[in-house]
Design a protein around this motif. Structure first.
Motif, PDB file in Angstrom:
ATOM      1  N   TYR A   1      20.234 -44.469 -23.869  1.00 52.20           N
ATOM      2  CA  TYR A   1      19.925 -45.335 -22.717  1.00 52.20           C
ATOM      3  C   TYR A   1      20.689 -44.879 -21.471  1.00 52.20           C
ATOM      4  N   TYR A   2      21.947 -44.534 -21.641  1.00 49.36           N
ATOM      5  CA  TYR A   2      22.748 -44.134 -20.471  1.00 49.36           C
ATOM      6  C   TYR A   2      22.196 -42.866 -19.837  1.00 49.36           C
ATOM      7  N   ASN A   3      21.602 -42.009 -20.649  1.00 50.10           N
ATOM      8  CA  ASN A   3      20.992 -40.815 -20.089  1.00 50.10           C
ATOM      9  C   ASN A   3      19.852 -41.179 -19.145  1.00 50.10           C
ATOM     10  N   VAL A   4      19.055 -42.172 -19.539  1.00 52.27           N
ATOM     11  CA  VAL A   4      17.917 -42.576 -18.709  1.00 52.27           C
ATOM     12  C   VAL A   4      18.426 -43.178 -17.401  1.00 52.27           C
ATOM     13  N   VAL A   5      19.501 -43.941 -17.481  1.00 50.79           N
ATOM     14  CA  VAL A   5      20.028 -44.591 -16.281  1.00 50.79           C
ATOM     15  C   VAL A   5      20.787 -43.586 -15.387  1.00 50.79           C
ATOM     16  N   GLY A   6      21.135 -42.417 -15.927  1.00 54.96           N
ATOM     17  CA  GLY A   6      21.681 -41.386 -15.028  1.00 54.96           C
ATOM     18  C   GLY A   6      22.965 -40.711 -15.430  1.00 54.96           C
ATOM     19  N   LEU A   7      23.596 -41.132 -16.546  1.00 55.45           N
ATOM     20  CA  LEU A   7      24.832 -40.442 -16.938  1.00 55.45           C
ATOM     21  C   LEU A   7      25.035 -40.545 -18.453  1.00 55.45           C
ATOM     22  N   PRO A   8      24.625 -39.515 -19.211  1.00 59.44           N
ATOM     23  CA  PRO A   8      24.794 -39.554 -20.670  1.00 59.44           C
ATOM     24  C   PRO A   8      26.266 -39.395 -21.039  1.00 59.44           C
TER      25      PRO A   8
ATOM     26  N   ASP B   1      14.870 -45.262  -4.780  1.00 63.44           N
ATOM     27  CA  ASP B   1      15.975 -44.303  -4.973  1.00 63.44           C
ATOM     28  C   ASP B   1      16.037 -43.801  -6.412  1.00 63.44           C
ATOM     29  N   LYS B   2      14.923 -43.924  -7.145  1.00 66.11           N
ATOM     30  CA  LYS B   2      14.983 -43.578  -8.575  1.00 66.11           C
ATOM     31  C   LYS B   2      13.959 -42.517  -8.954  1.00 66.11           C
ATOM     32  N   ALA B   3      14.401 -41.600  -9.802  1.00 67.17           N
ATOM     33  CA  ALA B   3      13.509 -40.575 -10.323  1.00 67.17           C
ATOM     34  C   ALA B   3      12.362 -41.239 -11.068  1.00 67.17           C
ATOM     35  N   GLY B   4      11.129 -40.784 -10.813  1.00 67.39           N
ATOM     36  CA  GLY B   4       9.969 -41.360 -11.479  1.00 67.39           C
ATOM     37  C   GLY B   4       9.612 -42.739 -10.951  1.00 67.39           C
ATOM     38  N   ALA B   5      10.320 -43.209  -9.946  1.00 68.08           N
ATOM     39  CA  ALA B   5      10.058 -44.504  -9.285  1.00 68.08           C
ATOM     40  C   ALA B   5      10.340 -45.717 -10.164  1.00 68.08           C
ATOM     41  N   TYR B   6      11.200 -45.542 -11.185  1.00 67.83           N
ATOM     42  CA  TYR B   6      11.518 -46.740 -11.962  1.00 67.83           C
ATOM     43  C   TYR B   6      12.966 -46.763 -12.412  1.00 67.83           C
ATOM     44  N   GLY B   7      13.418 -47.972 -12.667  1.00 72.77           N
ATOM     45  CA  GLY B   7      14.718 -48.172 -13.280  1.00 72.77           C
ATOM     46  C   GLY B   7      14.497 -48.896 -14.596  1.00 72.77           C
ATOM     47  N   ILE B   8      14.846 -48.258 -15.688  1.00 71.14           N
ATOM     48  CA  ILE B   8      14.671 -48.883 -17.012  1.00 71.14           C
ATOM     49  C   ILE B   8      15.439 -50.195 -17.073  1.00 71.14           C
ATOM     50  N   GLN B   9      16.507 -50.262 -16.267  1.00 72.02           N
ATOM     51  CA  GLN B   9      17.416 -51.404 -16.299  1.00 72.02           C
ATOM     52  C   GLN B   9      16.939 -52.594 -15.467  1.00 72.02           C
ATOM     53  N   HIS B  10      15.776 -52.459 -14.790  1.00 70.52           N
ATOM     54  CA  HIS B  10      15.347 -53.539 -13.901  1.00 70.52           C
ATOM     55  C   HIS B  10      14.926 -54.764 -14.724  1.00 70.52           C
ATOM     56  N   ALA B  11      15.616 -55.882 -14.513  1.00 69.51           N
ATOM     57  CA  ALA B  11      15.482 -57.046 -15.397  1.00 69.51           C
ATOM     58  C   ALA B  11      14.095 -57.685 -15.335  1.00 69.51           C
TER      59      ALA B  11
ATOM     60  N   PRO C   1      10.172 -41.299  -5.343  1.00 71.70           N
ATOM     61  CA  PRO C   1       8.968 -41.505  -4.520  1.00 71.70           C
ATOM     62  C   PRO C   1       9.263 -41.328  -3.030  1.00 71.70           C
ATOM     63  N   ARG C   2       8.289 -40.774  -2.312  1.00 73.30           N
ATOM     64  CA  ARG C   2       8.435 -40.598  -0.859  1.00 73.30           C
ATOM     65  C   ARG C   2       8.310 -41.933  -0.145  1.00 73.30           C
ATOM     66  N   ASP C   3       7.438 -42.797  -0.678  1.00 74.04           N
ATOM     67  CA  ASP C   3       7.156 -44.087  -0.045  1.00 74.04           C
ATOM     68  C   ASP C   3       6.508 -45.005  -1.087  1.00 74.04           C
TER      69      ASP C   3
ATOM     70  N   ALA D   1      25.934 -35.099 -11.470  1.00 68.78           N
ATOM     71  CA  ALA D   1      24.798 -35.297 -12.378  1.00 68.78           C
ATOM     72  C   ALA D   1      23.513 -35.363 -11.571  1.00 68.78           C
ATOM     73  N   ASP D   2      22.427 -35.110 -12.258  1.00 66.71           N
ATOM     74  CA  ASP D   2      21.117 -35.261 -11.636  1.00 66.71           C
ATOM     75  C   ASP D   2      20.113 -35.669 -12.706  1.00 66.71           C
ATOM     76  N   THR D   3      19.226 -36.577 -12.336  1.00 65.32           N
ATOM     77  CA  THR D   3      18.226 -37.079 -13.288  1.00 65.32           C
ATOM     78  C   THR D   3      16.824 -36.726 -12.818  1.00 65.32           C
ATOM     79  N   THR D   4      16.027 -36.173 -13.746  1.00 63.84           N
ATOM     80  CA  THR D   4      14.620 -35.913 -13.433  1.00 63.84           C
ATOM     81  C   THR D   4      13.749 -36.595 -14.483  1.00 63.84           C
ATOM     82  N   VAL D   5      12.538 -36.935 -14.086  1.00 63.50           N
ATOM     83  CA  VAL D   5      11.547 -37.492 -15.011  1.00 63.50           C
ATOM     84  C   VAL D   5      10.446 -36.458 -15.168  1.00 63.50           C
ATOM     85  N   LEU D   6      10.115 -36.138 -16.417  1.00 60.36           N
ATOM     86  CA  LEU D   6       9.072 -35.145 -16.666  1.00 60.36           C
ATOM     87  C   LEU D   6       7.906 -35.773 -17.419  1.00 60.36           C
ATOM     88  N   LEU D   7       6.747 -35.696 -16.805  1.00 52.30           N
ATOM     89  CA  LEU D   7       5.518 -36.169 -17.438  1.00 52.30           C
ATOM     90  C   LEU D   7       4.626 -34.955 -17.659  1.00 52.30           C
TER      91      LEU D   7
END
Ligand SMILES: Cc1cn([C@H]2C[C@H](O)[C@@H](COP(=O)(O)OP(=O)(O)OP(=O)(O)O)O2)c(=O)[nH]c1=O
Length: 220
Positions: free
Chosen positions: A176-183, A154-164, A88-90, A74-80
Motif C-alpha cells: 500500500y505504501y508503494n502506491v501512496v508514494g514511498l515503499p 497532483d497525483k500520478a494516474g489522477a487518483y489517490g488510493i487513500q481518498h476516503a 493530469p494536466r487538467d 522518490a517518484d511514482t508512476t502509474v502504468l496501464l
C-alpha cells in the motif's frame, strides 16, 4: 557522526510515510523541471520512476546546502498496459485517465533513491517497487465528484488510493505504501547500504510478504 537524513519531496504523503521509520529527518523540495527531464528519458517505461528519483537526487545535490546530507528521493508512476499515465494536466485529462483505469488492473511503480556525497563523489543507491492495482467500476458521476474535490491533480494516474470518499480501488496485490508514494521496505533496504537502521519497520504488517518484490531492479 551520523549523516542527517533529508527527504527531498513536496509530497505530504511521503513526509507522513517516512515518519513511520522513527528516524529524524528534515524536508526540502528538489529543484529542477521533472517534466522536461522525463521528456529526455529513453529507457523502459517501468524504469522511469527510478530514473526520475535519481534525477531529483542530482538536482538536490546541485544545491550547496545538501552536501552533508543523506538524501531520499522518490517518484511514482502509474502504468496501464505498460504505458505511463502521468499527473493530469487538467480536469478533462483527469477524467480521461480515471475512465481509462476504471475496472482495470494496472501497476503503480515507485522508484526510490538514497544518495550521499563522499569525498566529492555522489554515492547513489536506487530501487523500485511495483504494485498491481485493480480499480473498481466507479461511475462517471463519481469521477466528476472526485475531480471537483481537487484531489487528482497532483497525483500520478489522477487518483489517490487513500481518498476516503472516492476509494477508487477494488484490490491491490502488494504494498500500500508503494502506491501512496514511498515503499518502506524498499527504502529500508536502501538505507541499510548507508548503515542506517530504522527504529521501526514502519509497516503494520511485520512479516510483509511483499518485501521480496520491492527490491526488484535495484541498481547502484
Ligand atoms: C497512485 C497514487 C499516487 N499518489 C501520489 C504520490 C506522489 O505524491 C504523486 C506522484 O507524483 P511524484 O512526481 O512522484 O511526486 P510529487 O511531485 O508529489 O512530489 P516530489 O516529486 O516532490 O517527491 O502521486 C498518491 O498519493 N496516491 C496514489 O494512490
Amino acid at each position: 557522526m551520523t549523516t542527517p537524513l533529508l527527504l527531498a519531496s513536496a509530497s505530504p504523503r511521503r513526509r507522513q510515510i517516512l515518519a513511520k521509520l522513527g528516524l529524524p529527518y528534515t524536508v526540502a523540495v528538489s529543484p529542477g523541471d521533472e517534466d522536461a527531464a522525463q521528456a529526455q528519458y529513453k529507457g523502459p517505461n517501468d524504469g522511469l520512476a527510478q530514473w526520475t528519483a535519481a534525477y531529483k537526487a542530482l538536482m538536490m545535490f546541485s544545491l550547496p546546502e545538501t552536501a552533508d546530507q543523506l538524501v531520499v528521493t522518490a517518484d511514482t508512476t502509474v502504468l496501464l498496459d505498460d504505458q505511463v499515465l502521468g499527473k493530469p494536466r487538467d480536469a478533462a485529462h483527469a477524467f480521461e485517465l480515471l475512465s481509462s483505469l476504471r475496472g482495470r488492473w494496472h501497476r503503480v511503480v515507485t522508484g526510490v533513491v538514497v544518495s550521499r556525497l563522499v569525498d566529492g563523489q555522489l554515492q547513489m543507491q536506487g530501487a523500485s517497487c511495483s504494485t498491481p492495482v485493480l480499480m473498481r467500476p466507479y461511475s462517471d458521476d463519481e469521477i466528476n465528484a472526485y475531480i471537483a474535490s481537487g484531489d487528482p491533480l497532483d497525483k500520478a494516474g489522477a487518483y489517490g488510493i487513500q481518498h476516503a470518499e472516492f476509494q477508487p480501488t477494488e484490490s491491490i496485490d502488494g504494498c500500500y505504501y508503494n502506491v501512496v508514494g514511498l515503499p518502506l521496505c524498499t527504502l529500508t533496504h536502501l538505507l541499510a547500504s548507508f548503515d542506517v537502521q530504522p527504529v521501526s519497520t514502519g509497516c503494520e504488517d511485520t512479516a510483509c510478504p511483499w518485501s521480496a518484490r520491492c527490491h526488484i531492479s535495484a541498481q547502484s
